[in-house]
Design a protein around this motif. Sequence first.
Motif: not given
Lengths: 329, 278
Positions: A54-59, A195-199, A217-219
């Motif tokens: 899910t989206g959250w699991q990818k986060v 490569i990880g979090e894109g906030a 597996n990033t967002w």
Amino acid sequence: MVFLEFEKPLESLYQQLDKIRQVGEVGDIDVSDKIAELENKIKNERKAIYDNLTGWQKVQLSRHPERPYSLFYINQMSKKFIELHGDRYFKDDKAIVGGIGNLDGQSVVFIGHQKGVNTKMRQFRNFGMANPEGYRKALRLMKLAERFNLPVISLIDTPGAFPGLEAEERGQAEAIARNLFEMAQLRVPIVCAVIGEGASGGAIGIGLGDQVFMMENTWYSVISPESCSSILWRSWDYKEQAADALKLTADHMLEFKLIDGIVKEPPGGAHSAPEEAVKMLKKQLKKSIAELQEMDPDARIEARIHKYSQMGHYDLMKKKAIVETKSTE
Amino acid sequence: MGWFKRLKDGIITSTKDKKEAPDGLWYKCGKCKETSTQKDVVENFYKCPKCNYHIRLTSAQYFEVIFDGKYETLFDDLISKDILGFTDLKSYPDRLEAARKKTDLTDAMTVGHGKVNRKPLVIAAMDFTFIGGSMGSVMGEKIAKSIDFCRENKIPLMIISKSGGARMMESAFSLMQMAKTSAKLSQLAKEGVPYFSFMTDPTTGGVTASFAMLGDINFSEPEALIGFAGPRVIKETIKQELPEGFQTSEFLLEHGFLDFIVDRKDLKERIGDLLAMF
């Protein structure tokens, strides 16, 4: 190994595997059949889990404590890497790193957010949350790249730009805005990868490029699912729903044409085989740079700006129709 | 029996016969709590006649204050779309519909083309009452289209910011508007067409961190809140009280991010002067 909540089935399989190995060693029994069987089971279980994240699991995966960070990628990809420090105005930000490196014979300028690998380093790196001097260092290095005609590779991995008092005093907003403005017109190729979090603004502050990729597996989103939950749901408890609603996965971003491609990760995520992950990303970066170097700088800039100009969805409507809707209230 | 003795108890006037003071005859200042007549407030450029508090204006009111009489609006036909199917406590289409009904606007930005002291100017102005002036695809596209219009016609551009930042309901689309507007502004700059960024209360988030900070001239009204992160978030991060005047226009002027602060009564004249000099 660190197992996330949804990886629990894997954890027990790994425990069984350990036990069988021990039994084999202690009792001098041939357990290779059993081991092969379990390894196969692990492989299938992992695929089942990872095919349906899910989206959250990818986060959660993007924040995995063992996930490789920018300097790992850079040092693995680049035979030699000389880190360059400081923005020349104020200080050296530790949450954004950069320098000159080499991709199989092609000199490049690397920039990237950097998180810490242990508790002490996480603080040192300010958890990957940059201050204005970080964005200004990145810009200085991009200008350096432009002067010497070197492609820029930008690795994105941040929970956001730092929301601190001094960051405001020194112009966090101006630093990010300036980077966007300058990156739009930079005369050398820019390839970005999440490569990880894109906030949010903290990510895009070094994220405007000719080609932008996301690892599997990033967002990437305008706001973290937690903050979104606290603002729109007025509670921290709706982060899963928020993650779904924000459509922040690489698949969604590609579908919306907001990124140019997805870089696959090894089975079980980048942290399960970091060297493999590096190879996969490196291959894409080399390919993109070679393509972009074929283009004339002016045409490249025009194509870059055109790409961003196309981003956005809206309807066209006659004003009258809205007036009519209003009169029915 | 005194003449003042009440003969009948309770409210006896029927609702139908009730004589109400018309709405908007009086204005009570949110800052100094003093009351003035609406007429005095309008004549005072929508500022409190007692304490000079600059009341938050709509795009239409700014156009009225700044333009020489008439102006035309541009790109009115763009309206927001729910591409993500976004639902939190309310669905995004419902929020949009409610905002449209409340404001009689199509989105949080209106673009006006008119003249200031007989010099042409395009003003893209935000409405805070429309989902907090938030920036989504429509705002980004209106800015992009305004920039192209200004490049083509060599007319200076002014953006009046009044926004909480990017619109969450359009997620990454909103985020990309930061890149889109900044990239388009770089084209305007190359063309040598001036861009004035006027920040009003409040200007925060992705709006500040893109086009708002990129003006050839950055200016603001007195005591406006301008920043990247919101004050509440910063307070929670640093776990201490914020100094007085933090993130106000005066604070930004002091730290070097604004060229000047202008009182609303001088706004039109200042813009006219800029247009004459560029």
